[in-house]
Design a protein around this motif. Structure first.
Motif, PDB file in Angstrom:
ATOM      1  N   TRP A 154      -0.309   2.627   6.465  1.00 48.39           N
ATOM      2  CA  TRP A 154      -0.663   1.835   5.288  1.00 48.39           C
ATOM      3  C   TRP A 154      -2.167   1.839   5.044  1.00 48.39           C
ATOM      4  O   TRP A 154      -2.618   1.736   3.898  1.00 48.39           O
ATOM      5  CB  TRP A 154      -0.149   0.416   5.457  1.00 48.39           C
ATOM      6  CG  TRP A 154      -0.329  -0.420   4.229  1.00 48.39           C
ATOM      7  CD1 TRP A 154       0.200  -0.213   3.002  1.00 48.39           C
ATOM      8  CD2 TRP A 154      -1.112  -1.613   4.134  1.00 48.39           C
ATOM      9  NE1 TRP A 154      -0.192  -1.206   2.134  1.00 48.39           N
ATOM     10  CE2 TRP A 154      -0.989  -2.064   2.798  1.00 48.39           C
ATOM     11  CE3 TRP A 154      -1.877  -2.338   5.036  1.00 48.39           C
ATOM     12  CZ2 TRP A 154      -1.620  -3.225   2.364  1.00 48.39           C
ATOM     13  CZ3 TRP A 154      -2.502  -3.492   4.594  1.00 48.39           C
ATOM     14  CH2 TRP A 154      -2.379  -3.927   3.276  1.00 48.39           C
ATOM     15  N   GLN A 168      -4.078   4.290   5.160  1.00 49.83           N
ATOM     16  CA  GLN A 168      -4.364   5.438   4.305  1.00 49.83           C
ATOM     17  C   GLN A 168      -4.031   5.117   2.844  1.00 49.83           C
ATOM     18  O   GLN A 168      -4.771   5.494   1.928  1.00 49.83           O
ATOM     19  CB  GLN A 168      -3.555   6.649   4.781  1.00 49.83           C
ATOM     20  CG  GLN A 168      -3.776   7.012   6.243  1.00 49.83           C
ATOM     21  CD  GLN A 168      -5.235   7.297   6.562  1.00 49.83           C
ATOM     22  OE1 GLN A 168      -5.924   7.980   5.805  1.00 49.83           O
ATOM     23  NE2 GLN A 168      -5.717   6.769   7.682  1.00 49.83           N
ATOM     24  N   GLU A 169      -2.930   4.403   2.628  1.00 42.62           N
ATOM     25  CA  GLU A 169      -2.566   4.022   1.267  1.00 42.62           C
ATOM     26  C   GLU A 169      -3.576   3.036   0.693  1.00 42.62           C
ATOM     27  O   GLU A 169      -3.924   3.100  -0.486  1.00 42.62           O
ATOM     28  CB  GLU A 169      -1.174   3.392   1.258  1.00 42.62           C
ATOM     29  CG  GLU A 169      -0.054   4.317   1.707  1.00 42.62           C
ATOM     30  CD  GLU A 169       1.289   3.606   1.703  1.00 42.62           C
ATOM     31  OE1 GLU A 169       1.388   2.537   1.058  1.00 42.62           O
ATOM     32  OE2 GLU A 169       2.228   4.117   2.341  1.00 42.62           O
ATOM     33  N   LEU A 170      -4.042   2.134   1.533  1.00 38.26           N
ATOM     34  CA  LEU A 170      -4.984   1.117   1.082  1.00 38.26           C
ATOM     35  C   LEU A 170      -6.298   1.737   0.623  1.00 38.26           C
ATOM     36  O   LEU A 170      -6.938   1.249  -0.306  1.00 38.26           O
ATOM     37  CB  LEU A 170      -5.235   0.117   2.213  1.00 38.26           C
ATOM     38  CG  LEU A 170      -5.924  -1.192   1.834  1.00 38.26           C
ATOM     39  CD1 LEU A 170      -5.045  -1.994   0.883  1.00 38.26           C
ATOM     40  CD2 LEU A 170      -6.238  -1.998   3.082  1.00 38.26           C
ATOM     41  N   MET A 176      -6.609   4.373  -0.935  1.00 35.59           N
ATOM     42  CA  MET A 176      -6.385   4.912  -2.271  1.00 35.59           C
ATOM     43  C   MET A 176      -6.162   3.804  -3.305  1.00 35.59           C
ATOM     44  O   MET A 176      -6.476   3.968  -4.483  1.00 35.59           O
ATOM     45  CB  MET A 176      -5.165   5.840  -2.250  1.00 35.59           C
ATOM     46  CG  MET A 176      -5.286   7.008  -1.274  1.00 35.59           C
ATOM     47  SD  MET A 176      -6.617   8.147  -1.725  1.00 35.59           S
ATOM     48  CE  MET A 176      -5.956   8.788  -3.269  1.00 35.59           C
ATOM     49  N   ASP A 177      -5.631   2.667  -2.851  1.00 34.76           N
ATOM     50  CA  ASP A 177      -5.321   1.579  -3.781  1.00 34.76           C
ATOM     51  C   ASP A 177      -5.619   0.235  -3.127  1.00 34.76           C
ATOM     52  O   ASP A 177      -4.733  -0.409  -2.557  1.00 34.76           O
ATOM     53  CB  ASP A 177      -3.845   1.640  -4.193  1.00 34.76           C
ATOM     54  CG  ASP A 177      -3.476   0.509  -5.147  1.00 34.76           C
ATOM     55  OD1 ASP A 177      -4.391  -0.076  -5.771  1.00 34.76           O
ATOM     56  OD2 ASP A 177      -2.264   0.207  -5.261  1.00 34.76           O
ATOM     57  N   GLN A 233      -4.149  -4.163  -3.560  1.00 32.74           N
ATOM     58  CA  GLN A 233      -3.208  -5.034  -2.873  1.00 32.74           C
ATOM     59  C   GLN A 233      -3.901  -6.227  -2.209  1.00 32.74           C
ATOM     60  O   GLN A 233      -3.287  -7.273  -2.001  1.00 32.74           O
ATOM     61  CB  GLN A 233      -2.438  -4.238  -1.818  1.00 32.74           C
ATOM     62  CG  GLN A 233      -1.587  -3.129  -2.417  1.00 32.74           C
ATOM     63  CD  GLN A 233      -0.872  -2.335  -1.341  1.00 32.74           C
ATOM     64  OE1 GLN A 233       0.059  -2.817  -0.719  1.00 32.74           O
ATOM     65  NE2 GLN A 233      -1.305  -1.109  -1.125  1.00 32.74           N
ATOM     66  N   GLU A 266       5.449  -3.792   2.581  1.00 35.05           N
ATOM     67  CA  GLU A 266       5.759  -4.097   1.187  1.00 35.05           C
ATOM     68  C   GLU A 266       6.369  -5.497   1.065  1.00 35.05           C
ATOM     69  O   GLU A 266       6.061  -6.247   0.129  1.00 35.05           O
ATOM     70  CB  GLU A 266       6.717  -3.053   0.618  1.00 35.05           C
ATOM     71  CG  GLU A 266       6.117  -1.668   0.396  1.00 35.05           C
ATOM     72  CD  GLU A 266       5.887  -0.911   1.697  1.00 35.05           C
ATOM     73  OE1 GLU A 266       5.055   0.025   1.682  1.00 35.05           O
ATOM     74  OE2 GLU A 266       6.531  -1.257   2.722  1.00 35.05           O
TER      75      GLU A 266
END
Length: 326
Positions: free
Chosen positions: A103, A105-107, A109-110, A113, A198
């Protein structure tokens, strides 16, 4: 919460930090507060014990109440638990470290959250007096006010519950969960999550950002003496009094917040409902699906006891509960 500590260490730079030197505030409790604490603990099912064994047929669950913050006293605990837990077939955590790493890595990019990436910041959403108080608390923790202003209200609030001595400690999140993760990895034991990231994010976003900001403003005064508050609940944890830890936290939060009893009760009830009760109920579906094996369930100690706690729910589901060495 383990995920929150992960986020804090991810976002904030590691710097030199002072050792935590908080003192136990229970020494200052008036007779009235002590009586309230004692009364609150009377009807707590499974109010003590950080290691319980639930058995049903050939299924054995070792429920370990963890503390997510680092503490050197945990080394001896892990040493005592290792011979027993090394025999497990699986480890279950709130969220595994592997999933949190993915996660991260996802954070990158975005960040929306956990950060406000467009629209009004907290400077605009909060009353001036509340923002001034929060800015001072941020400064004590070495966090620039402009960074705090961009945090989503729930994340800023959780950040400020951390004492200044821990917020920028790179080892702050090396708590019992992290140590047991290392144990499972060393032993080659599979690890599983009881919830997804999520699901956690959805829990934090059930209220609009404006509603979150209103709640944050109500809590603004409760972030005083965070070193002492943390020392108080931590001492209760190592005494294996997790129910007392929760009730101490409730009483101290109310006393420092300055909210009216009615408003505080509503805020605290929402906290319990979303962060404890609902999550416990969701986790139970996973626990009841574990069959004919030995598993370790390592979750925050606050999730063990109480009417809606995992221990009581397992007993109601036909498991035999036995307190074990911690």
């Amino acid at each position: 919460m383990r995920l929150f500590l992960f986020l804090t260490c991810l976002l904030l730079p590691a710097t030199a930090h002072a050792a935590c030197e908080g003192r136990d505030l229970i020494e200052d409790f008036t007779p009235e507060l002590q009586a309230e604490l004692d009364q609150a603990l009377i009807n707590w099912p499974f109010s003590e014990g950080n290691h319980w064994v639930a058995t049903k047929g050939y299924t054995v669950l070792h429920l370990i109440g963890t503390m997510h913050l680092n503490d050197p006293r945990m080394d001896a605990i892990v040493a005592r638990l290792t011979p027993t837990l090394s025999q497990a077939d699986a480890f279950y955590f709130e969220v595994t470290q592997e999933e949190m790493n993915a996660w991260e890595q996802e954070l990158a990019m975005d960040p929306s959250q956990i950060l406000i990436t467009s629209g009004p910041t907290l400077i605009d959403l909060l009353p001036e007096e509340a923002w001034t108080t929060l800015s001072s608390a941020l400064a004590e923790r070495g966090i620039p006010s402009w960074m705090g202003a961009k945090m989503r209200p729930w994340f800023l609030g959780m950040t400020l519950t951390m004492p200044a001595c821990l917020v920028q400690d790179p080892d702050a999140n090396h708590g019992l969960d992290a140590r047991l993760t290392e144990l499972a990895k060393e032993q080659g034991i599979p690890q599983f999550s009881l919830e997804s990231i999520e699901e956690l994010m959805a829990m934090f976003e059930i209220y609009t950002i404006e509603e979150q900001a209103e709640s944050l403003a109500r809590w603004v005064n409760s972030y005083e003496n965070s070193d002492d508050q943390m020392a108080t609940v931590t001492n209760a944890y190592f005494e294996e009094n997790h129910a007392q830890s929760i009730e101490l936290g409730r009483i101290m939060a109310r006393e420092y917040s300055g909210m009216s009893p009615e408003v505080f009760a509503e805020e605290w009830s929402a906290f319990e409902q979303h962060l404890l009760i609902e999550r416990n109920n969701n986790w139970m579906s996973h626990l009841l699906n574990i069959q004919d094996q030995t598993a370790v369930i390592a979750v925050g100690a606050a999730h063990l006891g109480g009417k809606h706690g995992l221990l009581n729910q397992l007993q109601q589901a036909g498991y035999t509960l036995t307190r074990s060495a911690f």
